[in-house]
Motif scaffolding. Sequence first.
Motif, PDB file in Angstrom:
ATOM      1  N   PRO A   3       0.828  -1.207   0.000  1.00  0.00           N
ATOM      2  CA  PRO A   3       0.000   0.000   0.000  1.00  0.00           C
ATOM      3  C   PRO A   3       0.866   1.262   0.000  1.00  0.00           C
ATOM      4  O   PRO A   3       1.881   1.333   0.695  1.00  0.00           O
ATOM      5  CB  PRO A   3      -0.805  -0.122   1.299  1.00  0.00           C
ATOM      6  CG  PRO A   3      -0.764  -1.567   1.656  1.00  0.00           C
ATOM      7  CD  PRO A   3       0.553  -2.067   1.157  1.00  0.00           C
ATOM      8  N   SER A   4       0.453   2.253  -0.776  1.00  0.00           N
ATOM      9  CA  SER A   4       1.141   3.542  -0.776  1.00  0.00           C
ATOM     10  C   SER A   4       0.754   4.312   0.481  1.00  0.00           C
ATOM     11  O   SER A   4      -0.262   4.013   1.124  1.00  0.00           O
ATOM     12  CB  SER A   4       0.746   4.344  -2.011  1.00  0.00           C
ATOM     13  OG  SER A   4      -0.611   4.762  -1.917  1.00  0.00           O
ATOM     14  N   ALA A   6      -0.627   7.166   0.662  1.00  0.00           N
ATOM     15  CA  ALA A   6      -1.965   7.717   0.455  1.00  0.00           C
ATOM     16  C   ALA A   6      -3.032   6.654   0.701  1.00  0.00           C
ATOM     17  O   ALA A   6      -4.081   6.931   1.311  1.00  0.00           O
ATOM     18  CB  ALA A   6      -2.090   8.284  -0.956  1.00  0.00           C
ATOM     19  N   GLU A   7      -2.798   5.424   0.243  1.00  0.00           N
ATOM     20  CA  GLU A   7      -3.759   4.344   0.482  1.00  0.00           C
ATOM     21  C   GLU A   7      -3.866   4.026   1.971  1.00  0.00           C
ATOM     22  O   GLU A   7      -4.963   3.746   2.478  1.00  0.00           O
ATOM     23  CB  GLU A   7      -3.337   3.098  -0.286  1.00  0.00           C
ATOM     24  CG  GLU A   7      -3.536   3.187  -1.785  1.00  0.00           C
ATOM     25  CD  GLU A   7      -3.041   1.941  -2.496  1.00  0.00           C
ATOM     26  OE1 GLU A   7      -3.858   1.255  -3.131  1.00  0.00           O
ATOM     27  OE2 GLU A   7      -1.828   1.649  -2.404  1.00  0.00           O
ATOM     28  N   ARG A  10      -6.019   6.733   3.549  1.00  0.00           N
ATOM     29  CA  ARG A  10      -7.421   6.525   3.190  1.00  0.00           C
ATOM     30  C   ARG A  10      -8.017   5.362   3.980  1.00  0.00           C
ATOM     31  O   ARG A  10      -9.177   5.411   4.399  1.00  0.00           O
ATOM     32  CB  ARG A  10      -7.559   6.249   1.692  1.00  0.00           C
ATOM     33  CG  ARG A  10      -7.545   7.468   0.792  1.00  0.00           C
ATOM     34  CD  ARG A  10      -8.702   8.431   1.031  1.00  0.00           C
ATOM     35  NE  ARG A  10     -10.001   7.840   0.867  1.00  0.00           N
ATOM     36  CZ  ARG A  10     -10.688   7.825  -0.256  1.00  0.00           C
ATOM     37  NH1 ARG A  10     -10.186   8.370  -1.357  1.00  0.00           N
ATOM     38  NH2 ARG A  10     -11.894   7.280  -0.297  1.00  0.00           N
ATOM     39  N   GLU A 148      -3.291  13.005  -4.250  1.00  0.00           N
ATOM     40  CA  GLU A 148      -2.995  11.574  -4.193  1.00  0.00           C
ATOM     41  C   GLU A 148      -3.909  10.889  -3.181  1.00  0.00           C
ATOM     42  O   GLU A 148      -4.374   9.761  -3.411  1.00  0.00           O
ATOM     43  CB  GLU A 148      -1.537  11.354  -3.813  1.00  0.00           C
ATOM     44  CG  GLU A 148      -0.535  11.814  -4.865  1.00  0.00           C
ATOM     45  CD  GLU A 148       0.887  11.559  -4.439  1.00  0.00           C
ATOM     46  OE1 GLU A 148       1.091  10.883  -3.409  1.00  0.00           O
ATOM     47  OE2 GLU A 148       1.811  12.040  -5.129  1.00  0.00           O
ATOM     48  N   TYR A 149      -4.149  11.563  -2.057  1.00  0.00           N
ATOM     49  CA  TYR A 149      -5.076  11.020  -1.060  1.00  0.00           C
ATOM     50  C   TYR A 149      -6.456  10.815  -1.677  1.00  0.00           C
ATOM     51  O   TYR A 149      -7.079   9.758  -1.510  1.00  0.00           O
ATOM     52  CB  TYR A 149      -5.149  11.974   0.134  1.00  0.00           C
ATOM     53  CG  TYR A 149      -6.370  11.771   1.000  1.00  0.00           C
ATOM     54  CD1 TYR A 149      -6.370  10.845   2.034  1.00  0.00           C
ATOM     55  CD2 TYR A 149      -7.525  12.511   0.777  1.00  0.00           C
ATOM     56  CE1 TYR A 149      -7.500  10.639   2.812  1.00  0.00           C
ATOM     57  CE2 TYR A 149      -8.655  12.324   1.558  1.00  0.00           C
ATOM     58  CZ  TYR A 149      -8.648  11.383   2.566  1.00  0.00           C
ATOM     59  OH  TYR A 149      -9.765  11.192   3.331  1.00  0.00           O
ATOM     60  N   ALA A 152      -6.653   7.816  -4.026  1.00  0.00           N
ATOM     61  CA  ALA A 152      -6.422   6.496  -3.436  1.00  0.00           C
ATOM     62  C   ALA A 152      -7.742   5.885  -2.971  1.00  0.00           C
ATOM     63  O   ALA A 152      -8.763   6.575  -2.828  1.00  0.00           O
ATOM     64  CB  ALA A 152      -5.445   6.603  -2.272  1.00  0.00           C
ATOM     65  N   GLU A 153      -7.725   4.594  -2.718  1.00  0.00           N
ATOM     66  CA  GLU A 153      -8.901   3.877  -2.228  1.00  0.00           C
ATOM     67  C   GLU A 153      -8.564   3.200  -0.904  1.00  0.00           C
ATOM     68  O   GLU A 153      -7.444   2.708  -0.720  1.00  0.00           O
ATOM     69  CB  GLU A 153      -9.352   2.805  -3.230  1.00  0.00           C
ATOM     70  CG  GLU A 153      -9.868   3.343  -4.535  1.00  0.00           C
ATOM     71  CD  GLU A 153     -10.349   2.221  -5.442  1.00  0.00           C
ATOM     72  OE1 GLU A 153     -10.179   1.036  -5.060  1.00  0.00           O
ATOM     73  OE2 GLU A 153     -10.890   2.535  -6.511  1.00  0.00           O
TER      74      GLU A 153
END
Length: 249
Positions: A3-4, A6-7, A10, A148-149, A152-153
């Motif tokens: 996961p990034s 941002a992910e 989120r 980016e946030y 993301a999901e």
Amino acid sequence: MRPSPAEIVRTLVAGRLPGLVHLARRPGPHHARHVTDPDGRVLLLVPVASHLGGALQPAAGGTDVAVVLDVLDLPPAAGAPGLGRAWVSGWAAELHDDEARRAAVDFAAVEPTGDLLDVGGRFRLFRFEVAEVRWERAGVVYRIDPGEYAEAEPDPMHPCEALLLADFARHDPAAVTDYLRRQLGLTEHTPDGPPRVVRIDRYGLVVALGRPGARRRVRLAFPCPLSGPDELGRLLPPLRRPADAYPPR
């Protein structure tokens, strides 16, 4: 893959974990019931008769209030590594009429509480666009681009991660252990005990090696990201469950 940042943020602020709300120049923090809508905007469900409800009322002539939502990860099992802490901030404003009704539908998709039926009566819904995003892990704070946030999901595995870990321990653990040993290239007998799955996300498993409490961990990636927990059965048939056995995403 993994996961990034941002992910991860989120996922943390999606609404499955408890959150605290801080308000500029107001006493606090306040416990808050929150979720994020499909665009990553934060929704707050607030009792009218509460300190938070009063603090969210803007000053004379204003329309919104500066807020920060603070969410700390709660690992799903003892010894599991945490995902860190997320702060998202923006300007919260109360929703009315059609906006409130649409927001209530978004809120119910994450947390279907009956209190949403009393929005406009005993409860109010507030929403804010996320203007600033920070993520802390291992004592380091990272700033994340709000765009980016928003793109993301949340991780679809996170709502049922604890249930999945329980399944690893309960449903044919020998088959799970054999799978982990094959994937990691381990011998059949390891002196410190079998490998253990301690976290799950859509990209793979975090596996602890050594005795309970040991900090040696490796990541075992899936061939492709999963869209939901039911897909885990393709990799580990002993864990296959009906799709309705998991919490809604």
